[in-house]
Scaffold this motif. Structure first.
Motif, mmCIF file in Angstrom:
data_model
loop_
_atom_site.group_PDB
_atom_site.id
_atom_site.type_symbol
_atom_site.label_atom_id
_atom_site.label_comp_id
_atom_site.label_asym_id
_atom_site.label_seq_id
_atom_site.Cartn_x
_atom_site.Cartn_y
_atom_site.Cartn_z
ATOM 1 N N MET A 1 33.391 65.440 61.633
ATOM 2 C CA MET A 1 34.123 64.054 62.105
ATOM 3 C C MET A 1 34.397 63.387 60.603
ATOM 4 N N GLY A 2 33.935 63.600 59.598
ATOM 5 C CA GLY A 2 33.948 63.048 58.147
ATOM 6 C C GLY A 2 35.140 63.811 57.663
ATOM 7 N N ALA A 3 35.414 65.089 57.720
ATOM 8 C CA ALA A 3 36.586 65.755 57.287
ATOM 9 C C ALA A 3 37.845 65.299 58.010
ATOM 10 N N THR A 4 37.864 65.217 59.476
ATOM 11 C CA THR A 4 39.021 64.610 60.349
ATOM 12 C C THR A 4 39.352 63.339 59.550
ATOM 13 N N LYS A 9 43.281 59.778 57.297
ATOM 14 C CA LYS A 9 43.492 58.563 56.182
ATOM 15 C C LYS A 9 44.395 59.064 55.058
ATOM 16 N N ALA A 10 44.457 60.526 54.674
ATOM 17 C CA ALA A 10 45.231 61.163 53.469
ATOM 18 C C ALA A 10 46.466 61.036 54.088
ATOM 19 N N THR A 11 46.726 61.899 55.139
ATOM 20 C CA THR A 11 48.278 61.999 55.692
ATOM 21 C C THR A 11 48.860 60.637 55.937
ATOM 22 N N TYR A 12 48.188 59.591 56.498
ATOM 23 C CA TYR A 12 48.556 58.232 56.756
ATOM 24 C C TYR A 12 48.983 57.777 55.519
ATOM 25 N N LEU A 13 48.387 57.875 54.436
ATOM 26 C CA LEU A 13 48.857 57.265 53.068
ATOM 27 C C LEU A 13 50.057 57.973 52.567
ATOM 28 N N GLN A 14 50.204 59.295 53.081
ATOM 29 C CA GLN A 14 51.423 59.686 52.310
ATOM 30 C C GLN A 14 52.703 59.614 53.403
ATOM 31 N N MET A 15 52.155 59.195 54.486
ATOM 32 C CA MET A 15 53.513 59.053 55.526
ATOM 33 C C MET A 15 53.614 57.697 56.084
ATOM 34 N N ARG A 16 52.999 56.604 55.320
ATOM 35 C CA ARG A 16 53.053 55.270 55.894
ATOM 36 C C ARG A 16 54.383 54.583 55.374
ATOM 37 N N VAL A 17 55.056 55.225 54.330
ATOM 38 C CA VAL A 17 56.630 54.541 54.294
ATOM 39 C C VAL A 17 57.463 55.006 55.319
ATOM 40 N N TYR A 18 57.289 56.350 55.462
ATOM 41 C CA TYR A 18 58.160 57.001 56.995
ATOM 42 C C TYR A 18 57.712 56.310 58.054
ATOM 43 N N ILE A 19 56.633 55.980 58.417
ATOM 44 C CA ILE A 19 56.085 55.564 59.740
ATOM 45 C C ILE A 19 56.372 54.082 59.732
ATOM 46 N N GLY A 20 56.442 53.287 58.527
ATOM 47 C CA GLY A 20 56.937 51.795 58.361
ATOM 48 C C GLY A 20 58.243 51.809 58.589
ATOM 49 N N ALA A 62 55.749 66.667 60.986
ATOM 50 C CA ALA A 62 55.676 67.913 61.018
ATOM 51 C C ALA A 62 56.579 68.628 59.733
ATOM 52 N N ILE A 63 57.660 67.823 59.281
ATOM 53 C CA ILE A 63 58.511 68.317 58.239
ATOM 54 C C ILE A 63 57.785 67.984 56.880
ATOM 55 N N VAL A 64 57.471 66.554 56.557
ATOM 56 C CA VAL A 64 57.022 66.163 55.486
ATOM 57 C C VAL A 64 55.644 66.711 55.114
ATOM 58 N N LEU A 65 54.893 66.609 55.929
ATOM 59 C CA LEU A 65 53.417 67.058 55.414
ATOM 60 C C LEU A 65 53.149 68.437 55.233
ATOM 61 N N PRO A 66 53.817 69.536 55.622
ATOM 62 C CA PRO A 66 53.799 70.841 55.122
ATOM 63 C C PRO A 66 54.285 71.000 53.616
ATOM 64 N N LEU A 67 55.161 70.057 53.454
ATOM 65 C CA LEU A 67 55.789 69.888 51.906
ATOM 66 C C LEU A 67 54.862 69.152 50.982
ATOM 67 N N THR A 68 54.479 68.054 51.541
ATOM 68 C CA THR A 68 53.931 67.410 50.364
ATOM 69 C C THR A 68 52.390 67.436 50.349
ATOM 70 N N TYR A 69 51.865 67.411 51.542
ATOM 71 C CA TYR A 69 50.330 67.233 51.933
ATOM 72 C C TYR A 69 49.676 68.424 51.398
ATOM 73 N N TYR A 70 50.385 69.556 51.550
ATOM 74 C CA TYR A 70 49.916 71.085 51.207
ATOM 75 C C TYR A 70 49.791 71.153 49.746
ATOM 76 N N GLY A 86 43.205 71.084 59.310
ATOM 77 C CA GLY A 86 43.300 69.587 59.189
ATOM 78 C C GLY A 86 44.701 69.090 59.565
ATOM 79 N N LEU A 87 45.739 69.860 59.062
ATOM 80 C CA LEU A 87 47.102 69.442 59.615
ATOM 81 C C LEU A 87 47.130 69.473 60.939
ATOM 82 N N HIS A 88 46.706 70.314 61.752
ATOM 83 C CA HIS A 88 46.792 70.310 63.059
ATOM 84 C C HIS A 88 46.034 69.412 63.762
ATOM 85 N N VAL A 89 44.898 69.169 63.206
ATOM 86 C CA VAL A 89 43.911 67.960 63.833
ATOM 87 C C VAL A 89 44.922 66.644 63.970
ATOM 88 N N VAL A 90 45.584 66.491 62.808
ATOM 89 C CA VAL A 90 46.386 65.323 62.502
ATOM 90 C C VAL A 90 47.439 65.440 63.373
#
Length: 227
Positions: A1-4, A9-20, A62-70, A86-90
């Motif tokens: 649960m902690g890893a999830t 949190k980490a992926t949201y921080l990377q994507m928050r601009v796009y989501i916003g 699905a496009i941004v995270l494999p490029l940046t989060y990886y 972790g990516l597929h849990v997200v």
């Protein structure tokens, strides 16, 4: 649960601009529509359901995270398998969240706002609402997961010739398939089974089978990534 929680949190921080940006564009579009409705009579015009605009978040993930989060998580010492899981849990969390929003929004439009009659909604367009609230949620979640896994696989394979070949084949499949009469019937049948299936079990199952295939492909590409 902690890893999830860390991955979310980490992926949201990377994507928050796009989501916003997606949320702001959705609100801006509805504000313009409201202003127009006060000045001209457009009550008969069709419009895309508000919650459907949030679906744009999913392909961005699905496009941004494999490029940046990886790159970020690998540089911190995580293995490729940890990143991939972790990516597929997200993906699963976001797919379920957007599916739930869409299903709830339809209920609100029908029973509270009573403005569903002129709304173009994916749930109604694909007749997922025929399966009820829970069935619609399951069908959406399975389809969103499949689509995200496909995009993620293609992006993860950008470093490999097979990845480029798959992308080219998929981009050519629909125009070529619809242009050739003998293939057109098979293309139509494929999308009918995928999106317009009369059976909830078969529809969800077919999407999940494709999801599993794309997950395996994405994993193979990820294991071969050097950067």
């Amino acid at each position: 649960m902690g890893a999830t929680a860390v991955h979310l949190k980490a992926t949201y921080l990377q994507m928050r601009v796009y989501i916003g940006c997606v949320i702001c564009l959705t609100l801006l579009g509805r504000l313009v529509e409201l202003v127009l409705s006060l000045t001209i009579d457009n009550s008969g015009d069709s419009r895309l359901s508000e919650s459907n605009l949030l679906i744009l978040i999913l392909p961005l993930l699905a496009i941004v995270l494999p490029l940046t989060y990886y790159k970020r998580i690998i540089s911190l010492g995580a293995s490729r398998e940890q990143y991939f899981k972790g990516l597929h849990v997200v993906f699963a969390v976001w797919a379920a969240a957007i599916a739930l929003c869409n299903s709830l929004w339809v209920v609100l439009q029908v029973n509270v706002f009573r403005n569903y009659y002129n709304a173009v909604d994916l749930i109604g367009a694909f007749h997922w609402d025929d399966f009820g609230f829970a069935g619609s949620f399951l069908y959406q979640t399975a389809f969103y997961l499949m689509a995200m896994a496909l995009l993620s696989m293609l992006i993860s394979g950008y470093h490999h010739p097979i990845g480029w070949l798959l992308t080219a084949m998929l981009l050519a499949a629909i125009p070529v398939g619809t242009a050739i009469p003998s293939l057109r019937v098979h293309v139509v049948s494929f999308f009918k089974v995928l999106l317009f299936n009369d059976s909830l079990l078969l529809g969800v199952g077919f999407n999940l089978i494709l999801y599993a295939v794309f997950v395996v492909g994405g994993l193979l590409f990820t294991r071969g990534r050097a950067h």
